[in-house]
Scaffold this active site. Structure first.
Site, PDB file in Angstrom:
ATOM      1  N   ASP A   1       0.722  -1.180   0.087  1.00  0.00           N
ATOM      2  CA  ASP A   1      -0.197  -0.101  -0.014  1.00  0.00           C
ATOM      3  C   ASP A   1       0.947   1.175   0.065  1.00  0.00           C
ATOM      4  OD1 ASP A   1      -2.303   1.649   0.164  1.00  0.00           O
ATOM      5  OD2 ASP A   1      -1.908   1.796   2.427  1.00  0.00           O
TER       6      ASP A   1
ATOM      7  N   LYS B   1     -17.325  16.525  -1.768  1.00  0.00           N
ATOM      8  CA  LYS B   1     -15.859  16.520  -2.052  1.00  0.00           C
ATOM      9  C   LYS B   1     -15.629  15.002  -2.524  1.00  0.00           C
ATOM     10  CE  LYS B   1     -14.758  15.795   2.692  1.00  0.00           C
ATOM     11  NZ  LYS B   1     -14.062  16.061   4.034  1.00  0.00           N
TER      12      LYS B   1
ATOM     13  N   ARG C   1      -1.770  14.536  -2.372  1.00  0.00           N
ATOM     14  CA  ARG C   1      -3.018  13.862  -2.345  1.00  0.00           C
ATOM     15  C   ARG C   1      -4.136  15.061  -2.739  1.00  0.00           C
ATOM     16  NH1 ARG C   1      -3.731   8.977   0.191  1.00  0.00           N
ATOM     17  NH2 ARG C   1      -5.342   9.506   1.271  1.00  0.00           N
TER      18      ARG C   1
ATOM     19  N   GLY D   1      -4.820   3.784  -3.900  1.00  0.00           N
ATOM     20  CA  GLY D   1      -6.041   4.356  -4.341  1.00  0.00           C
ATOM     21  C   GLY D   1      -5.864   5.702  -4.817  1.00  0.00           C
TER      22      GLY D   1
END
Length: 1097
Positions: A377, A535, A569, A650
């Site tokens: 991850d 969002k 991010r 992700g």
């Protein structure tokens, strides 16, 4: 305090709970259903079932069952030539050690569960009772910091509006807000969905939805709440946590799987040897046995064939040492010791969070030395998961926090600002002060659209508790720029906007999940205006924007790409104003969907899709998540060890790429980094094929393997050698096509040709699918590492799962095989502990088979000289103690302390890890080499003493060539030969190893002289028949000369072969050890020279 009246009715899969707060005197609960109590059993045994159940499990091991069968054979006088204790003693010892280990593990589990189940709490009437005595339907009282050990529906609490704050870090790392009204409840049957609860409440004719927000799950802890009352819905094994604790897949190492095959081969070889000797007995009885019938008459009806049949079973008993009964216990001890090394390693201890490394399993240590693929991850695993608000784009304008350009912003105008927050772009503060509408709406969205909890112990001192670090960072940013989230209730959110207190009515929360990848709230402002704030991931939000936002979307996309290129991010923010009539109608349909017991989630998703469209774009946020210390160096080291690392994240593609370059996963020196972004299976397959032909132009575009060849006997895809280094980045939607059956082999072949792979925008399910794909078609060992609940499926799918103790709770750690606090510790786990464990285990197995085969083959050769009579070549006590006493500790010492090089040199030469990929240290080939070596040694150990003692007399003229003297000489030669061989195997001598080796030899002679003494014979003549043999034989010089000659002949070919191998074809280990030897030699010489010169002065 309020009282409750409650009845429960249980129909097939439906639980009906009726509560009524108006019953003033009713405090009892009537349960009219069959259900579990809250008692759970995490232990496997109890006092009565331990012995039979444990023995049953142990005898499922083929070696243990085999020795039980031998014991039965030994009670048959016509078959057994060995005493019963030669089998009983080792069998009882093996069973006892294993049983003690199982009992210890089970007692630990029982103690932990007992501590939770026997803790006290209050039931209605404030009666104290133990958690294990709770029944479904009981109404219980919890107090602050109490641990919840049943699934409860929240009835009321000490907080205003029945709010409760709980910590669910033991479940998934999240923290949640819960409240509950009263009435008649119908809910789902027990299941394992931690993120979902489906139920309905009917009260005064109205039906209300009950979801996961209204339930306290077992495993939670009550926080910041003085007390609360809850009604037990599920207890014991029916709780959601226990439903998730099903039997975990038993992970076995590749050595375990190989051992099963080898044990079967050993059984076959044993049967072959016994058959050969039985046939020999048959012909000996026909040709020679008739000469002995005058003084050894046969029993009636016993023919040569029957004698051969009995001989077969006799040799099954005598040659039983070829089957490794003590092997399994020794392996468990070695694994346990190497696990302790991991637990005790101070260099894997993270002082900042007081987190040591932990080996949560003891059965996979050597597998750590054979890892070929690592699936990692990103967030919280490679990065710190500590978020800071870094940049943002609002209405097409970019605001950056550049520390080296300007001074930090002064937030003194805001008395509620967080003093720890740092930002450097003063223009954003000016835009807030100028009341730019888009800027105000941007930060208002951040202050309203979240699930954060606020705690204000003192006036103006706010502390935020967030589900994720992202949310906390965004709400803190809004707080500092003048939009302060102050408090919340189930129906409202209170914020301070530029110093003005405002309360927004909270009408609906459209939750975030891994499929939606967005979150929305619908609120009514104090002026009565209805608004939806959203969002989420930019790709998801962009699909739902109004067409008028196209120009703004282009500008914002440029900013997003810039942010992602820096490894930040990103989230996109949008909103829309709602029509009152439409919302009223939508709210009614939402109510109907949320109260449905069947297919509730899909109905709600359809409604969410309907209302979350035609949004107006506000801008985007960029949050920095810094890399953990040592990540680039760790990945570089692992790459040198020929370990391939795939990152499954992700995050969006640009962010993942930037992190890939930052942590040395992708490098500028690579020939090319392929981007797979096709929108159909055909496009993805074409892109993969282009990448594969680019890496290897002469590759044959082979037809995919037909399905019929991909059953259990899957054809493994071998590694293809390419010139240069390549990387591959694939997005989530393309990965979905790549994992389809028609494309998966193309994807796997291409990805495996690359040095590193990054899969972005992937779901937890896709993570597990990627791991399963590699496991299915590659004969390699895989490792998955992550820190969050979304990594659990990947961790469980891999051969070895590693959990990071980070910011996202303990779910990944609880599902893992090993855990620690920082990614950089992974290189020590693999390159040091893993490689040492694998090397030690392989050395142990090679030596164990060598010493046992050598011991057994001597019996085989002796059979040709004793008329195939099943007479043993050794003393029975030596047979009993050989594996248990004389050779046990030396081999364990080597297996626990041996090192080819120390940890520093292991890091300096990561290529030492590569032999583990190739199974060079132990394989079928290595096993058969051991068998051939044992065959040679047994020939020397039998025929040299046999020839040396034939027609030999003592110095005083007495005969020394008797059976007992020959048995003593042979077993002494054997023990010296295997001890010397052990010394040749060891690379790292310690005081413990030396004591074990020399102590075993001393023990042998002490036991031998004791058992062959007059006193032992006088006490038990039948058990100790070798009276005086030791003192009569071992005082002869020719006996010791024979021992020396035999030992030298046993080890001389080994030493010669190894010398030639090192000179002509050295391995990486040989080269590094030679370099280490010369380094130490010259260092020592330099030190001695300096010392000598200093003395001369």
């Amino acid at each position: 305090m309020k009282s409750f009246c409650c009845k429960i009715y249980c129909k097939k899969g439906t639980l009906t709970i009726i509560t009524d707060q108006r019953c003033e005197n009713a405090v009892n609960v009537t349960v009219q259903c069959y259900s579990y109590t809250n008692a759970i059993k995490t232990s496997k045994y109890n006092l009565f079932t331990f012995l039979p159940l444990n023995l049953f499990e142990q005898f499922q091991r083929i070696a243990n069952a085999y020795f039980l069968f031998l014991l039965v054979l030994q009670v048959i006088p016509q078959i057994s030539s060995l005493s019963w204790f030669t089998t009983v003693v080792p069998l009882v010892l093996v069973l006892s050690v294993t049983a003690a280990k199982d009992a210890t593990d089970d007692i630990v589990k029982f103690t932990l569960s007992k501590q939770a189940l026997t803790s006290l709490f209050s039931v209605l009437r404030l009666q104290s009772m133990k958690w294990m005595d709770v029944q479904v339907g009981d109404i219980i009282k919890l107090e602050n910091n109490h641990f919840v050990t049943a699934d409860l529906l929240l009835l009321s609490s000490s907080e205003p509006l029945n709010l409760v704050y709980i910590e669910t870090a033991e479940l998934d790392g999240l923290q949640c807000l819960h409240s509950f009204p009263q009435g008649e409840v119908r809910c789902e049957p027990p299941n394992n969905r931690l993120d979902r609860f489906t139920g309905t409440l009917t009260y005064t004719g109205q039906k209300y939805a009950l979801d996961n927000e209204k339930i306290l799950l077992r495993g939670c802890t009550l926080r910041n709440t003085e007390w609360c009352f809850g009604l037990v819905v599920f207890g014991g094994p029916e709780t959601k946590l226990m439903q998730n604790c099903g039997k975990s897949t038993f992970k076995r190492t590749s050595i375990d799987r190989l051992m099963n095959v080898l044990v079967l081969c050993i059984f076959g070889f044993l049967a072959f040897m016994c058959t050969v000797l039985a046939i020999g007995n048959f012909f000996w009885e026909l040709n020679e046995g008739s000469h002995f019938t005058a003084f050894l008459p046969r029993q009636d009806g016993n023919s040569a064939a029957f004698s051969a049949f009995l001989t077969f079973w006799s040799y099954v008993i005598i040659l039983n040492t070829v089957v490794p009964i003590s092997l399994y216990v020794s392996v468990e001890i070695i694994r346990l010791g190497n696990s302790f090394y991991i637990d005790w390693d101070r260099k894997m201890y993270y002082a900042r969070s007081d987190t040591p490394a932990e080996a949560r399993t003891t059965t996979l240590n050597e597998e750590l030395g054979q890892i070929k693929y690592i699936f990692s991850d990103k967030t919280g695993t490679l990065t710190q998961n500590i978020m800071t608000f870094n940049k943002c784009s609002i209405n097409g304008k970019c605001y950056e926090s550049c520390e080296y350009k300007t001074e930090r912003v002064d937030f003194s105008f805001n008395p509620l600002a967080d003093p720890r927050f740092v930002f450097h772009d003063h223009s954003l503060v000016e835009a807030v002060k100028l009341e730019t509408p888009e800027v105000h709406t941007f930060f208002r969205l951040l202050a309203l659209c979240h699930t954060v909890m606020a705690e204000e112990k003192k006036e103006g001192e706010l502390f935020y508790q967030a589900q994720s670090p992202d949310e906390g960072a965004l709400v803190t940013a809004a707080r500092n720029f003048g939009f302060v989230f102050r408090s919340r209730t189930p129906d409202s959110v209170s914020i301070v906007e530029m110093g003005q207190q405002r309360s927004y009515e909270l009408l609906a929360i459209l939750d975030f999940n891994n499929v939606r990848k967005r979150m929305s709230v619908i609120v009514r402002s104090p002026e009565g205006k209805l608004s939806l704030y959203c969002k989420g991931a930019d790709t998801i939000v962009y699909e739902r924007l109004h067409q008028s936002c196209s120009k703004l979307m282009d500008v914002t996309t440029e900013h997003l790409n810039e942010f992602a290129g820096e490894g930040l991010r990103t989230l996109a923010l949008a909103y829309k104003d709602l029509d009152e009539d439409y919302f009223t109608q939508w709210k009614q349909r939402h109510h109907e969907a949320s109260t449905a017991l069947d297919d509730r989630e899909s109905k709600l998703d359809q409604l969410y899709e309907e209302i979350e469209n035609d949004l107006l774009l506000l801008g985007a946020t960029a949050i920095e998540d810094k890399l953990q210390d040592g990540v680039p160096q760790t990945i570089e080291q692992l790459a040198k060890a020929d370990i391939k690392i795939w990152v499954l994240t992700g995050d969006k593609q640009e962010t993942a790429e930037n992190i890939g370059y930052a942590c040395n996963l992708l490098r500028e020196e690579m020939n090319e980094v392929f981007i797979i972004s096709g929108n159909s299976p055909e496009d993805v397959q074409a892109e993969l094929r282009y990448a594969r032909t680019t890496m290897k132009p002469d590759v044959v575009d082979s037809v995919l393997l037909p399905e019929r060849t991909l059953a259990k006997g899957v054809k493994a895809i071998t590694d293809e050698v390419v010139n240069g280094e390549y990387g591959l980045v694939i997005s989530g939607h393309s990965l979905a096509y790549a994992l389809e059956r028609s494309v998966e082999l193309e994807f796997l072949r291409t990805a495996c040709m690359c040095k590193s792979v990054i899969c972005c925008r992937v779901t937890p399910l896709q993570k597990a699918q990627v791991v399963e794909l590699v496991k299915k078609y590659k004969q390699v060992v895989t490792l998955a590492i992550g820190d969050g609940a979304n990594d659990v499926s990947m961790i469980k799918a891999a051969h070895i799962g590693v959990g990071i103790s980070g910011q996202e709770g303990m779910q990944a750690v609880l599902s893992s095989d090993y855990s620690f606090a920082q990614f950089c510790f992974l290189q020590r786990l693999l390159l040091v502990h893993g490689r040492w464990s694998y090397l030690r285990m392989c050395k142990f197995l090679r030596y164990f088979f060598y010493k046992n085969f050598t011991f057994t083959f001597v019996h085989f050769w002796y059979a040709f000289f004793c008329g195939f009579s099943a007479q043993t070549v050794y003393d029975q006590w030596f047979i009993t103690l050989y594996n248990l006493v004389y050779t046990a500790l030396p081999v364990l010492g080597m297996s626990l302390f041996d090192q080819d090089v120390n940890d520093v040199w292991s890091f300096q030469h990561p290529q030492l890890y590569i032999p583990g990929h190739l199974n060079l240290y132990f394989s079928k080939k290595a096993f058969f080499k051991c068998a051939l070596h044992s065959c040679y040694s047994s020939l020397v150990l039998f025929f040299i003493p046999y020839a040396a003692m034939q027609d030999t007399v003592r110095g005083d003229g007495k005969d020394v060539a008797d059976y007992q003297s020959f048995a003593l000489l042979t077993q002494t030669c054997l023990l010296f030969a295997v001890s010397i061989q052990l010394g040749l195997e060891m690379s790292y001598w310690t005081a413990v190893n030396t004591i074990f080796v020399l102590g075993s030899l001393v023990m042998y002679f002490a036991v031998t002289f004791t058992m062959y003494s007059n006193g032992m014979f006088l006490m038990l003549p039948s058990a100790f028949p070798f009276i005086g043999t030791a003192r009569n034989s071992l005082n002869q010089p020719n006996i010791w000369l024979t021992i020396l000659l035999t030992s030298l002949l046993c080890v001389l070919p080994v030493v010669t072969f190894r010398f030639l191998l090192i000179q002509l074809c050295p391995t990486i280990n040989d080269k590094v050890q030679s370099k280490l030897f010369y380094t130490l030699f010259f260092t020592l010489a330099k030190t001695l020279l300096y010392f000598f010169l200093h003395k001369l002065r």
